[in-house]
Design an enzyme around this catalytic site. Structure first.
Site, mmCIF file in Angstrom:
data_model
loop_
_atom_site.group_PDB
_atom_site.id
_atom_site.type_symbol
_atom_site.label_atom_id
_atom_site.label_comp_id
_atom_site.label_asym_id
_atom_site.label_seq_id
_atom_site.Cartn_x
_atom_site.Cartn_y
_atom_site.Cartn_z
ATOM 1 N N ASP A 220 0.716 0.765 12.568
ATOM 2 C CA ASP A 220 -0.125 -0.083 11.734
ATOM 3 C C ASP A 220 0.675 -1.362 11.463
ATOM 4 O O ASP A 220 1.893 -1.393 11.661
ATOM 5 C CB ASP A 220 -0.451 0.652 10.436
ATOM 6 C CG ASP A 220 -1.162 -0.218 9.429
ATOM 7 O OD1 ASP A 220 -2.195 -0.812 9.787
ATOM 8 O OD2 ASP A 220 -0.684 -0.309 8.291
ATOM 9 N N ASP B 29 -0.162 -4.216 8.515
ATOM 10 C CA ASP B 29 -0.049 -4.559 7.098
ATOM 11 C C ASP B 29 0.370 -3.351 6.272
ATOM 12 O O ASP B 29 -0.291 -2.315 6.274
ATOM 13 C CB ASP B 29 -1.394 -5.088 6.587
ATOM 14 C CG ASP B 29 -1.778 -6.400 7.241
ATOM 15 O OD1 ASP B 29 -1.150 -7.418 6.938
ATOM 16 O OD2 ASP B 29 -2.707 -6.393 8.076
#
Length: 233
Positions: free
Chosen positions: A21, A23
């Protein structure tokens, strides 16, 4: 939070790739953006409680409308251009100072040395992710950047992770996801990836799927210390 001692009794997992991922996982942009909006709310005489924000952490772009939240607090419309004149320079300044999360850089370098293939699966828009990776000097390590801009459903749908492993050319069961949010972890598990969660400042009190291993940090870990997470109900 359930912490795992990675120093004892571990079995290395034969991963072929890792899907990060972005953020909150590679860099804690989510905390920065929350802090920035909290400053905006304070400028207008109100607070922005974390509990009103955290449910949207990891969600797709547009899932939360802070302008509308501010308008509800004020009981009137706001000039969004005026808000952004204050907010955007503050956000840019704060993001520029935010480093990668502890252990991420070392883990990426170790993965590349050992021949693992890397991708990003993010609910943010592709230009945001690409610019962020480039600013951190790590964009060249990733073979694929997958976002809803590719025409697939955002997390918690498994679509982004399935697209990422497809682009890497590896089966989901031979890939490891690294996440920070419940929505992202749900997506990875649904796609059939093993998942390690390192909660961010905003998600450290949240609950995650039981199939995930939840760690306090990636600092000090190498690829060989990431456990086999393939056993799922």
């Amino acid at each position: 939070m359930r912490s795992i001692n990675l120093g004892k009794g571990l079995v290395s997992m034969p991963f072929l790739g890792i899907v990060f991922d972005f953020d909150g996982t590679i860099v804690d942009t989510e905390r920065v953006i929350y802090d920035c909006w909290r400053e905006v709310f304070r400028k207008y005489g109100h607070d922005l409680p974390l509990e009103a924000w955290v449910q949207y952490v990891g969600a797709a772009t547009g899932a939360i409308d802070p302008y509308q939240m501010l308008e509800v607090k004020l009981g009137r419309p706001v000039d969004r251009v005026e808000v952004d004149v204050y907010r955007r320079p503050l956000e840019t300044e704060m993001l520029a100072k935010e480093p990668m999360r502890p252990g991420v850089s070392e883990l990426i370098e170790d993965a590349r040395r050992k021949g693992l293939r890397l991708a990003v699966a993010s609910n943010s828009q592709e230009p945001w992710v690409t610019r962020g990776l480039e600013a951190l000097g790590i964009a060249h390590h990733f073979e694929a950047v997958c976002t809803p801009d590719d025409g697939v459903d955002p997390k918690p749908s498994p679509a982004l992770y399935l697209l990422a492993v497809e682009r890497l050319g590896i089966p989901p069961g031979r890939a490891l996801a690294i996440e920070d949010s419940p929505l992202g972890a749900q997506s990875a598990v649904a796609a059939g990836l093993a998942c390690v969660v390192v909660p961010s400042a905003l998600t450290k009190h949240e609950s995650f799927p039981p199939q995930c291993v939840v760690l306090d940090t990636l600092e000090g870990l190498d690829i060989d210390q990431l456990v086999d997470l393939g056993q799922r109900s």
